[in-house]
Scaffold this active site. Structure first.
Site: not given
Length: 592
Positions: A396-397
């Site tokens: 993620d991210e």
């Protein structure tokens, strides 16, 4: 040294009054995300949310104001956004400032009167009362699952084991389903699995706390097989006892998947044998350590979990019908790895990418041999420790334009026919997922793992949709199994309200108890077979003491349980009525 801090709109005003003259002190602190000084000092440097501000000389007894603000588009919302773990560094000493962690004040629940039904969360599928009640102070527990319920009751200071007759029958029923018949003379449990018998016992235990048991028949089964709750122990080290209490709370609400997030930018907290330097160098953060005092209420904080502790947590969870899924982080949220193993980064990378938390260089580079050496070893050892057979890989991210300044990554992209950062991320996470699958585990990841020209992670992975339900629906249409964990409804680290005196994050939403059930996990019925569950999430950026989590979780975790188990909707007012009774079952002020 006196220290006070307050919110003034978007600004945070910190007032320092020294008891002696101080020459060229440096004001050090962390926050929810990167910060800078706008008055009273000059920002020197930072790492992630940790910030150092050079102050002018302080004169004894003369107050000095330092005004700080959040960068990266964030705005201080409430007390949780005030500087965490503040201290002064001088040439000769480190001075702890009197930070007082306050945590969340439990929100007042409205008095809406009694609930018209069984005082249970989640509500059962069907309840047919036969009339009358019976006093039961304890039931016969000649069954492994009921013994586990009795052990839980003992830990809570309740009684469950006793003499009232219980008869258990086996039938062909769905996993975790049960039928519970309460009569004036005996109790009858019918189930086809350990989980079914255990949840029949949990229902009994909960009803016993309300007094006399109502006679009748409960027929019950969960909507989803995956009923989860996540806990971030990387940003804050929770004592093992707190994690065991956390699991007990999950079990009382019939949640059955513990997503254990012990690795992130801030720490790797599992004591693995393959690379002990990874946890030894990152388990403690603070002054003089590899990483500064991030998200701490002190100059130094942290800890790590031994394998024996992990096994004890796994065993405790198993008795409660809970499986434990560990998470390692790749390719982003990995500054612990890149700091301990610099050769997981391309030394020729001149890219400017910065994470939303303010980190630079927090992504391992898939073109570096060391990256795969480390990730393979971690995945194999962590996966082997957890018998559930699922390993969450993170993903993620990823910061914008990651690897675009790396000659080695560019060469790999040309060789593999990849064009974008997302393409290379998809290639990377698919390769790691293949390793995990060959190790005998099922890979899982956050929603971003579906990105990339090759279709993303593949390998039968489970994806967790967190920014909203849209990415999860797209992943389901692409053939992935999806767990819904939308931040706007089940991120329990979010503040309850917009009140500046509240506590918690706010980037996704302010989440009231009603908000936790104001959504449909399967908005497209055509995808019902691909949406396999619901999961709550708790990140720990602002948690400085273990006991701060309980008023954040309770009562909102009740909404997570409702959406994970119930097929039929419940009105928000009825959930509030039930929450009042659960305050007595799990008082947030006095956790075990």
């Amino acid at each position: 040294m006196d220290y006070a801090c307050r919110l003034d709109g978007a600004q945070i005003i910190c007032t320092l009054t020294s008891d002696r003259d101080l020459s060229a002190p440096i004001f050090c602190f962390s926050g929810m995300s990167p910060m800078t000084a706008t008055e009273g000092g000059e920002r020197l440097r930072g790492k992630g949310s940790f910030t150092e501000v050079a102050l002018p000389d302080l004169k004894a007894g003369q107050p000095h104001d330092v005004v700080v603000e959040y960068t990266h588009g964030h705005r201080a919302t409430n007390r949780a956004w005030l500087p965490l773990g503040p201290y002064l560094r001088t040439r000769d000493e480190v001075i702890d400032l009197p930070y007082q962690p306050l945590g969340c004040v439990p929100p007042a629940l409205p008095d809406l009167g009694p609930f018209d039904g069984l005082p249970l969360v989640p509500q059962p599928q069907n309840w047919v009362p036969s009339g009358g009640t019976v006093v039961v102070t304890g039931v016969q527990c000649a069954d492994k699952a009921l013994n586990a319920v009795a052990d839980l009751a003992t830990r809570r200071g309740w009684r469950f084991d006793g003499r009232f007759p219980v008869k258990i029958a086996t039938a062909d029923m769905d996993l975790d389903a049960y039928q519970l018949e309460i009569t004036p003379n005996s109790i009858h449990i019918t189930a086809g699995s350990y989980g079914g018998r255990f949840y029949a016992g949990i229902t009994l235990l909960t009803l016993m706390q309300a007094g006399r048991l109502p006679c009748g028949v409960i027929t019950d089964a969960p909507r989803f097989g995956w009923r989860g709750q996540h806990l971030d122990t990387a940003r804050h080290y929770y004592q093992p006892r707190t994690i065991l209490d956390f699991l007990d709370l999950m079990a009382l609400l019939k949640l059955n998947r513990f997503h254990w997030h012990f690795a992130d930018d801030e720490a790797f907290r599992l004591q693995i044998d393959s690379y002990p330097e990874l946890w030894r160098k990152t388990e403690i953060c603070g002054e003089g350590h590899l990483l500064p005092a991030l998200f701490a209420g002190a100059i130094e904080a942290g800890g790590s979990y031994s394998k024996d502790t992990a096994r004890a947590i796994i065993a405790h969870a198993a008795a409660l019908n809970i499986e434990v899924m560990p998470e390692i982080e790749a390719p982003a949220h990995a500054i612990t790895i890149t700091q301990v193993f610099p050769d997981t980064r391309d030394p020729g990378d001149n890219g400017p990418e910065t994470s939303v938390q303010g980190y630079q260089g927090n992504c391992v580079n898939p073109a570096m041999p060391k990256t795969w050496e480390v990730l393979k070893a971690i995945a194999k050892e962590v996966g082997a420790l957890f018998p559930f057979g699922h390993l969450h890989l993170g993903c993620d991210e990823l910061p914008k334009d990651t690897w675009m300044g790396s000659p080695k990554a560019r060469a790999l992209m040309a060789e593999e026919g990849l064009e974008t950062t997302q393409d290379l991320q998809g290639w990377t996470i698919a390769k790691l997922a293949g390793i995990v699958a060959r190790n005998g585990q099922r890979p899982a990841a956050w929603e971003e793992a579906a990105q990339g020209s090759n279709g993303g992670i593949g390998h039968g992975a489970i994806l967790f949709s967190w920014t909203g339900q849209g990415p999860g629906l797209e992943a389901a249409r692409a053939g992935y199994d999806v767990v819904m964990t939308p931040a706007q409804h089940v991120y329990l680290d979010m503040a309850h309200s917009a009140d500046p005196d509240d506590w918690g994050a706010s980037w996704a939403a302010f989440i009231s108890l009603a908000d936790t059930i104001d959504w449909d996990p399967v908005p497209d019925p055509a995808l019902a077979d691909k949406i396999i569950g619901v999961q709550g999430t708790f990140w720990s950026e602002f948690t400085t003491e273990d006991n701060q989590i309980w008023p954040m979780l309770m009562p909102r975790i009740l909404g997570v349980a409702v959406k994970a188990w119930q097929i039929n909707d419940i009105h928000a007012d009825d959930l509030a009525r039930l929450a009042v009774s659960y305050r007595a079952i799990w008082p947030v002020e006095t956790p075990l």
